[in-house]
Motif scaffolding. Structure first.
Motif, short mmCIF file in Angstrom:
data_model
loop_
_atom_site.label_atom_id
_atom_site.label_comp_id
_atom_site.label_asym_id
_atom_site.label_seq_id
_atom_site.Cartn_x
_atom_site.Cartn_y
_atom_site.Cartn_z
N VAL A 65 -33.02 3.64 10.29
CA VAL A 65 -32.01 3.49 11.35
C VAL A 65 -30.92 4.56 11.23
CG1 VAL A 65 -32.42 1.04 11.70
CG2 VAL A 65 -30.82 1.78 9.92
N GLY A 66 -31.22 5.59 10.43
CA GLY A 66 -30.30 6.73 10.33
C GLY A 66 -29.04 6.47 9.56
N LEU A 67 -29.07 5.60 8.57
CA LEU A 67 -27.89 5.30 7.76
C LEU A 67 -28.04 5.91 6.37
CD1 LEU A 67 -27.27 1.53 8.65
CD2 LEU A 67 -26.06 3.53 9.55
N SER A 68 -26.97 6.36 5.85
CA SER A 68 -26.94 6.84 4.47
C SER A 68 -26.02 5.98 3.62
CB SER A 68 -26.48 8.30 4.41
OG SER A 68 -25.18 8.43 4.98
N ALA A 69 -25.15 5.19 4.28
CA ALA A 69 -24.24 4.30 3.57
C ALA A 69 -23.99 3.08 4.45
CB ALA A 69 -22.92 5.00 3.25
N LYS A 70 -23.48 2.03 3.86
CA LYS A 70 -23.23 0.79 4.59
C LYS A 70 -22.08 1.01 5.58
CE LYS A 70 -20.84 -2.36 2.64
NZ LYS A 70 -19.75 -2.46 3.64
N PRO A 71 -22.29 0.75 6.86
CA PRO A 71 -21.22 0.93 7.84
C PRO A 71 -20.15 -0.16 7.72
CG PRO A 71 -23.14 -0.02 8.90
CD PRO A 71 -23.55 0.30 7.49
N LYS A 72 -18.96 0.14 8.19
CA LYS A 72 -17.89 -0.84 8.15
C LYS A 72 -17.98 -1.74 9.38
CE LYS A 72 -14.64 2.14 5.64
NZ LYS A 72 -13.30 2.77 5.65
N GLY A 73 -17.63 -3.01 9.21
CA GLY A 73 -17.67 -3.95 10.33
C GLY A 73 -19.08 -4.42 10.61
N LYS A 74 -19.25 -4.97 11.82
CA LYS A 74 -20.56 -5.48 12.20
C LYS A 74 -21.48 -4.34 12.59
CE LYS A 74 -19.06 -10.07 13.68
NZ LYS A 74 -19.12 -11.09 14.76
N TRP A 75 -22.75 -4.58 12.30
CA TRP A 75 -23.75 -3.55 12.63
C TRP A 75 -24.91 -4.22 13.36
CZ3 TRP A 75 -28.92 -2.94 11.45
CH2 TRP A 75 -29.48 -1.69 11.79
N TYR A 76 -25.36 -3.56 14.45
CA TYR A 76 -26.48 -4.07 15.23
C TYR A 76 -27.61 -3.05 15.23
CZ TYR A 76 -23.12 -7.51 16.91
OH TYR A 76 -22.21 -8.51 16.99
N CYS A 77 -28.83 -3.54 15.17
CA CYS A 77 -30.00 -2.64 15.18
C CYS A 77 -30.12 -1.99 16.55
CB CYS A 77 -31.26 -3.41 14.82
SG CYS A 77 -31.80 -4.57 16.11
N PRO A 78 -30.93 -0.91 16.67
CA PRO A 78 -31.06 -0.22 17.96
C PRO A 78 -31.50 -1.12 19.09
CG PRO A 78 -31.94 1.14 16.20
CD PRO A 78 -31.62 -0.17 15.59
N LYS A 79 -32.40 -2.05 18.85
CA LYS A 79 -32.90 -2.93 19.92
C LYS A 79 -31.81 -3.88 20.36
CE LYS A 79 -37.80 -2.80 18.76
NZ LYS A 79 -39.02 -3.59 18.47
N CYS A 80 -31.10 -4.48 19.40
CA CYS A 80 -30.04 -5.42 19.77
C CYS A 80 -28.85 -4.70 20.39
CB CYS A 80 -29.59 -6.21 18.54
SG CYS A 80 -30.88 -7.31 17.87
N GLU A 81 -28.62 -3.45 20.00
CA GLU A 81 -27.54 -2.67 20.57
C GLU A 81 -27.78 -2.45 22.06
OE1 GLU A 81 -23.91 -0.88 20.47
OE2 GLU A 81 -24.90 -1.79 18.73
N LYS A 82 -29.04 -2.24 22.44
CA LYS A 82 -29.36 -2.01 23.87
C LYS A 82 -29.16 -3.28 24.69
CE LYS A 82 -32.74 1.66 23.02
NZ LYS A 82 -34.16 2.06 23.16
N LYS A 83 -29.36 -4.43 24.03
CA LYS A 83 -29.26 -5.71 24.76
C LYS A 83 -27.81 -6.14 24.96
CE LYS A 83 -33.69 -7.43 23.07
NZ LYS A 83 -34.36 -8.48 22.28
N LYS A 84 -26.90 -5.54 24.24
CA LYS A 84 -25.48 -5.95 24.35
C LYS A 84 -24.89 -5.59 25.74
CE LYS A 84 -22.70 -5.20 21.00
NZ LYS A 84 -21.91 -4.51 19.96
#
Length: 246
Positions: A227-246
């Motif tokens: 998912v293109g991450l190198s470190a843990k993001p801050k706050g809430k994180w949504y996967c690409p599929k769920c991000e499109k559904k928002k």
């Protein structure tokens, strides 16, 4: 054991057959000799009658003809008796043959029944053994998954900065098959076909993983590199599929 019993019974039933047949054949021989002697006597009477027929009176001719007729009747009785004894011999032998055929049929049926029962028992044992192995394998896999989950829970509690729990209530990543950050190395290793798969790549868990904060996410866990991450993001994180559904 059964074959010996059938054979013993059959031999016992034909114990008196040979002497009985010998006696009947002797009777046939005796009757045949009597019939031949009678036919010779008839032939002699016939010749005498032909030679003296012109010299005999009517009563004497009738008397000679009656004698020849009686001799013919006697020869016929001898022949009929021979045929009757021959029929008795045939029926006696045929009775034992039919009994032997019946014993053989019953013996073959018993053998077939025992073989069928043996095959069914063997198949039942094999099925029971296979079911037992499957149950044992299922219990072993379940225990392994529980141990892996417990290990991951401990690792998660000791390093909360690596992975944040999502709103779905999952506090640790799924069971990790191989703990390494080199994804290509993990993918090259043999994988248990029963190991659950995750992420967009549909591979087993390995390396660092992050959980989607959408409680209805069908995948839930993802590899950092997928998912293109190198470190843990801050706050809430949504996967690409769920991000499109928002």
């Amino acid at each position: 054991m059964a074959s010996a019993l059938y054979l013993e019974n059959f031999l016992e039933s034909i114990e008196y057959l040979p002497p009985e047949m010998k006696r009947n054949f002797a009777l046939i021989g005796d009757l045949d000799q009597r019939a031949q002697d009678t036919m010779k006597e008839i032939d002699t009477c016939r010749k005498n009658y032909k030679e003296k027929v012109t010299q005999l009176s009517r009563e004497e001719r009738e008397k000679q003809l009656k004698k020849i007729e009686d001799l013919f009747q006697k020869a016929k009785e001898y022949t009929d008796n021979k045929v009757q004894i021959a029929v008795q011999i045939y029926e006696m032998v045929d009775k034992h043959i039919r009994r032997l055929d019946g014993d053989l049929a019953r013996f073959e049926a018993e053998i077939h029944f025992k073989e069928t029962a043996g095959r069914r028992a063997s198949m039942s044992d094999q099925n029971a053994s296979s079911s037992s192995k499957r149950r044992s394998s299922s219990v072993s896999k379940s225990s392994t998954k529980k141990r892996r989950k417990g290990s991951n829970d401990t690792a998660d509690n000791s390093s909360e900065d690596d992975v944040q729990p999502g709103p779905s209530g999952i506090t640790t990543p799924p069971p990790v098959g191989t703990f390494t950050t080199a994804g290509t190395d993990v993918l090259d290793m043999p994988v248990d076909p029963n190991e659950p798969t995750y992420c967009l790549c549909h591979q087993v868990s390995y390396g660092e993983m992050i959980g989607c904060d959408n409680p209805e996410c069908p995948i839930e866990w993802f590899h950092f590199q997928c998912v293109g991450l190198s470190a843990k993001p801050k706050g809430k994180w949504y996967c690409p599929k769920c991000e499109k559904k928002k």
